[in-house]
Structure formats: C-alpha cells, structure tokens
Scaffold this motif. Structure first.
Motif, mmCIF file in Angstrom:
data_model
loop_
_atom_site.group_PDB
_atom_site.id
_atom_site.type_symbol
_atom_site.label_atom_id
_atom_site.label_comp_id
_atom_site.label_asym_id
_atom_site.label_seq_id
_atom_site.Cartn_x
_atom_site.Cartn_y
_atom_site.Cartn_z
ATOM 1 N N UNK A 192 0.840 -1.204 0.000
ATOM 2 C CA UNK A 192 0.000 0.000 0.000
ATOM 3 C C UNK A 192 0.872 1.250 0.000
ATOM 4 N N UNK A 193 1.892 1.271 0.848
ATOM 5 C CA UNK A 193 2.788 2.427 0.902
ATOM 6 C C UNK A 193 3.457 2.657 -0.449
ATOM 7 N N UNK A 194 3.997 1.605 -1.032
ATOM 8 C CA UNK A 194 4.663 1.748 -2.320
ATOM 9 C C UNK A 194 3.691 2.165 -3.421
ATOM 10 N N UNK A 195 2.478 1.635 -3.403
ATOM 11 C CA UNK A 195 1.464 2.035 -4.377
ATOM 12 C C UNK A 195 1.119 3.517 -4.234
ATOM 13 N N UNK A 196 0.967 3.982 -2.992
ATOM 14 C CA UNK A 196 0.654 5.394 -2.758
ATOM 15 C C UNK A 196 1.748 6.306 -3.294
ATOM 16 N N UNK A 197 2.982 5.835 -3.253
ATOM 17 C CA UNK A 197 4.106 6.638 -3.718
ATOM 18 C C UNK A 197 4.379 6.463 -5.213
ATOM 19 N N UNK A 198 3.589 5.614 -5.864
ATOM 20 C CA UNK A 198 3.744 5.425 -7.302
ATOM 21 C C UNK A 198 4.940 4.573 -7.692
ATOM 22 N N UNK A 199 5.428 3.740 -6.778
ATOM 23 C CA UNK A 199 6.576 2.895 -7.062
ATOM 24 C C UNK A 199 6.139 1.737 -7.935
ATOM 25 N N UNK A 200 6.911 1.447 -8.991
ATOM 26 C CA UNK A 200 6.530 0.409 -9.952
ATOM 27 C C UNK A 200 7.461 -0.790 -9.948
ATOM 28 N N UNK A 201 8.270 -0.936 -8.939
ATOM 29 C CA UNK A 201 9.234 -2.030 -8.901
ATOM 30 C C UNK A 201 8.599 -3.372 -8.589
ATOM 31 N N UNK A 202 9.440 -4.348 -8.412
ATOM 32 C CA UNK A 202 9.011 -5.713 -8.123
ATOM 33 C C UNK A 202 9.372 -6.037 -6.676
ATOM 34 N N UNK A 203 8.458 -6.659 -5.951
ATOM 35 C CA UNK A 203 8.695 -7.056 -4.567
ATOM 36 C C UNK A 203 9.097 -8.526 -4.550
ATOM 37 N N UNK A 204 10.208 -8.787 -3.874
ATOM 38 C CA UNK A 204 10.686 -10.152 -3.719
ATOM 39 C C UNK A 204 10.551 -10.552 -2.253
ATOM 40 N N UNK A 205 10.253 -11.815 -2.010
ATOM 41 C CA UNK A 205 10.211 -12.302 -0.634
ATOM 42 C C UNK A 205 11.463 -13.138 -0.381
ATOM 43 N N UNK A 206 12.078 -12.904 0.769
ATOM 44 C CA UNK A 206 13.341 -13.576 1.066
ATOM 45 C C UNK A 206 13.188 -15.093 1.123
ATOM 46 N N UNK A 207 12.001 -15.572 1.477
ATOM 47 C CA UNK A 207 11.814 -17.022 1.567
ATOM 48 C C UNK A 207 11.926 -17.712 0.210
ATOM 49 N N UNK A 208 11.862 -16.959 -0.860
ATOM 50 C CA UNK A 208 11.962 -17.547 -2.204
ATOM 51 C C UNK A 208 13.357 -17.383 -2.808
ATOM 52 N N UNK A 209 14.266 -16.808 -2.015
ATOM 53 C CA UNK A 209 15.629 -16.599 -2.489
ATOM 54 C C UNK A 209 16.586 -17.486 -1.705
ATOM 55 N N UNK A 210 17.654 -17.889 -2.349
ATOM 56 C CA UNK A 210 18.642 -18.750 -1.715
ATOM 57 C C UNK A 210 19.546 -17.910 -0.809
ATOM 58 N N UNK A 211 19.717 -18.390 0.422
ATOM 59 C CA UNK A 211 20.626 -17.706 1.348
ATOM 60 C C UNK A 211 21.104 -18.688 2.408
ATOM 61 N N UNK A 212 22.264 -18.364 2.964
ATOM 62 C CA UNK A 212 22.841 -19.189 4.022
ATOM 63 C C UNK A 212 22.438 -18.643 5.390
ATOM 64 N N UNK A 213 22.559 -19.454 6.423
ATOM 65 C CA UNK A 213 22.227 -18.966 7.770
ATOM 66 C C UNK A 213 23.279 -17.979 8.269
ATOM 67 N N UNK A 214 22.956 -17.335 9.363
ATOM 68 C CA UNK A 214 23.836 -16.315 9.929
ATOM 69 C C UNK A 214 23.325 -14.953 9.500
ATOM 70 N N UNK A 215 23.122 -14.077 10.442
ATOM 71 C CA UNK A 215 22.481 -12.790 10.186
ATOM 72 C C UNK A 215 23.123 -12.012 9.032
ATOM 73 N N UNK A 216 24.416 -11.739 9.135
ATOM 74 C CA UNK A 216 25.084 -10.934 8.105
ATOM 75 C C UNK A 216 25.230 -11.700 6.799
ATOM 76 N N UNK A 217 25.545 -12.997 6.889
ATOM 77 C CA UNK A 217 25.690 -13.812 5.682
ATOM 78 C C UNK A 217 24.372 -13.874 4.914
ATOM 79 N N UNK A 218 23.278 -14.079 5.658
ATOM 80 C CA UNK A 218 21.951 -14.140 5.028
ATOM 81 C C UNK A 218 21.619 -12.830 4.315
ATOM 82 N N UNK A 219 21.855 -11.711 4.980
ATOM 83 C CA UNK A 219 21.566 -10.417 4.362
ATOM 84 C C UNK A 219 22.431 -10.188 3.126
ATOM 85 N N UNK A 220 23.699 -10.566 3.206
ATOM 86 C CA UNK A 220 24.585 -10.414 2.046
ATOM 87 C C UNK A 220 24.123 -11.305 0.892
#
Length: 184
Positions: free
Chosen positions: A74-102
């Motif tokens: 809703x916030x992004x729509x109100x601001x007219x943002x046209x990008x794509x939203x990705x969910x982290x659960x659908x992306x490959x990542x390793x455990x560990x806070x910083x490693x996962x974010x990287x």
C-alpha cells in the motif's frame, strides 16, 4: 500453557511468515483507532484512511506477514513505485544474520546494502565485501521535513504532505548523492 499451531514455543526463533497476531480483531480495532487518533486531523487523512483499509483487513487472517506485506505494498502504491517485490523465503541464502543479508542482497543484484543505524552495530560487513556489495549506513537528512526524521513515520509524512508531495521529496532525496555514503 498450550501453544497455537501457528506459534512456536516461547524462546524459539520465529520466521516472519510464521508469526501470528495474538488477537487479530482486537489488534485491527486498536490499530485503526491509533491511526485515526494520530493522523485523523491531518490534511490528507481521508484519502490515506481509505488506502489503509486493505492493511487493516490484512489483520483478519491473524498473520503478521500478511499485514506487513500489505502495508508495504500500500505504501509503495501510494508513492507510485513500480518495482518488483521479492520475498526472502523464495531466495537462496545461508544462515547467519550478516551472511543471510549479504546473500539476499546479492540474489537481488544489489550493489549496495542500505543499513539502519541499529544494524550497523552488529552487521559484519565481510560477507558483503566478498560479494562486492557496499554497506551504506542510513543517515537521515537533517534539513526541512527530514530534520525530525527519527521521530516521524511514512504514515505521518503521507498524512501531512500527501502521496504526491512525499514521492517528489523522496525522489529529490534519492537524487542527492551526499545523503548516502558507503560505510568506512
């Protein structure tokens, strides 16, 4: 004490997608009341209140993730943002806070990771450097409306300025390269 089938035992980690709202209908009513109380007198409240209805409706299933995703969209729509939203659960990542974010930043093709002031205290920048990703601390601007940036929210800005004016200010802020500087 019995646990909800949607809630883990106390003291265990909970993924956002698994977090439950304890009393969804009560949380919905209280949130609607607080929003009205804090922003109801603002010039853009009528339009904002209508736009927030889907967010309040997202409380009903009792899932934190549904409310969080809906409010973001809703916030992004109100601001007219046209990008794509990705969910982290659908992306490959390793455990560990910083490693996962990287890993998540790399999976999205990011060249820079914008990190909040709290996160800069614990973030290990090494996994980002290994993947060629700069870590950029978020530093709120200190002039005009942004001077009180630590005390305002996106909802406050939307209610006070309106979506079009806020979007214009955010575009101007993004264009100001002095605002974002890579971490040392």
């Amino acid at each position: 004490m019995a646990h909800s089938p949607y809630s883990p035992a106390p003291g265990t980690s909970t993924l956002i997608r698994d977090a439950a709202i304890a009393e969804p209908e009560r949380a919905r009513r209280r949130t609607a009341g607080m929003l009205r109380q804090h922003y109801g007198a603002s010039p853009h409240w009528p339009a904002l209140a209508q736009a927030l209805d889907p967010v309040l409706d997202a409380f009903t299933p009792g899932r934190t993730a549904a409310a969080a995703e809906t409010s973001t969209r809703v916030l992004l729509d109100l601001l007219g943002w046209n990008g794509r939203i990705l969910t982290s659960s659908r992306l490959s990542s390793r455990p560990g806070r910083s490693q996962r974010l990287a890993d998540l930043a790399a999976a999205t093709g990011a060249r820079s990771y914008l990190c909040g002031t709290g996160g800069m205290g614990y973030l290990d920048q090494t996994p980002f450097a290994v993947q060629g990703i700069d870590v950029t601390p978020f530093r709120p601007p200190t002039c005009n409306i942004w001077a009180s940036g630590r005390r305002i929210s996106a909802l406050w800005a939307l209610a006070a300025l309106g979506p079009d004016a806020m979007a214009a200010r955010l575009r101007a802020l993004a264009a100001d390269h002095a605002v974002l500087q890579p971490a040392a």
